[in-house]
Design an enzyme around this catalytic site. Sequence first.
Site, mmCIF file in Angstrom:
data_model
loop_
_atom_site.group_PDB
_atom_site.id
_atom_site.type_symbol
_atom_site.label_atom_id
_atom_site.label_comp_id
_atom_site.label_asym_id
_atom_site.label_seq_id
_atom_site.Cartn_x
_atom_site.Cartn_y
_atom_site.Cartn_z
ATOM 1 N N GLY A 173 0.660 -1.327 -0.066
ATOM 2 C CA GLY A 173 0.038 0.177 0.047
ATOM 3 C C GLY A 173 0.834 1.348 -0.293
ATOM 4 N N ASP A 174 1.922 1.285 0.780
ATOM 5 C CA ASP A 174 2.672 2.466 0.914
ATOM 6 C C ASP A 174 3.333 2.407 -0.519
ATOM 7 O OD1 ASP A 174 2.745 3.407 3.786
ATOM 8 O OD2 ASP A 174 3.335 1.290 4.175
ATOM 9 N N SER A 175 3.861 1.387 -1.147
ATOM 10 C CA SER A 175 4.675 1.634 -2.388
ATOM 11 C C SER A 175 3.717 2.138 -3.458
ATOM 12 C CB SER A 175 5.085 0.303 -2.815
ATOM 13 O OG SER A 175 6.262 -0.208 -1.986
#
Length: 402
Positions: A173-175
């Site tokens: 999700g962060d990436s």
Amino acid sequence: MTQTAAEGPLKDLVVIEMGTLIAGPFAGQILGDFGARVIKIEDPKTGDPMRQWGRSLPQGLSPWWPVIGRNKQSVTLDLRTPQGREIAGGLIAKADILIENFRPGTMEKWGMGYEALSAINPGLIMARVSGFGQTGPYASRAGYGLIGEAMGGLRHVTGEPDRPPARAGISIGDSLTAMHAVMGITMALHHRANTGRGQMLDVALYESVLAVMENLVTEYDLTGYVRERSGSILPGIAPSNVYPCAEGEMILIGGNGDTVFARLAETMGRPDLAKDPKFIDHASRGVNQGELDDLIADWTRGFTLPDLLALLEADGIPCGRVFRAPDMLENEQYKARDTIVETDHPVFGKIKMQGAFPKMSETPGKVRWPGPTLGQHTDEVLTGLGGLGAEKVAELRSKGIV
């Protein structure tokens, strides 16, 4: 640690990175890979927590930081102090891009919201990364990756159907959020080239996840079907699964197209399968997916992984091993394309990591150096771009501001 001159399509850009952990800093990493001068502002006492993250800590140092901190300059500034914010504002006034991933409202509290910063730098592109965006009833909530992945729909469809939702094994999700931030930055740069004006990018983690969820919402809207966890398969797409080989190894086979499935059936010595009403076309194979997977698994168990790969590749059938890090370092495709690169680290010596992607014919990206030590470039940046004298920097350091 030698730092080479900037190369790449973004070498004329200055980026200020004011963020920690993964989403904001990964966006900075991508821009740095393609030549941007990324100045990372860190807390003088602790720095980015990524400096301490990792399952293992060789020689007491994080193996994660050399990757996400690569190609960046580290400047320490205490943004909780008026002087620290004033210095940061001076750097931002001369920058092209600002990346921040504080909780919404923090920058405004510091007098560094988009309106204030764009007043001193009208061309500034400010990428604001957060869990839920800068607006809406959830805006002020803490938003870590796992929450955004769940809200965006990814967690519910990940894992085995008889078990709780699983995670991807990485901070996907962060990436994804970082990549959407970079995508927005490049579009904003094009707009600025035409108009001279910067803009603010509101990049929400849950929306970045939702963006890759294919037809999940539309399918429900039209049919009422809620997509569920399906393990290693996609329901209705067959054959496309992981299958067992001899000696406990596994192989991935994708043969869901009609012509590819016909070739697979021939290779299996079962050309009749391609004419069987249960498997004759895409829809039929989807309905009888479990039975077909069982037939293929019974066949694959009779081969070692290398032998089966060679057989399937010779017949043009998409297949592959399940790669782990050791496989990547030994693989001829990785080697031929320099997918893994080696760089010098002041403590570890030679270290390997993924390269800069995508590959560009005229202006390729490059790993020029790994993540710097905390505050390594404070004097260089503040006496250069920051316009401060060496004595002033020394005074600020004595007060703990840098």
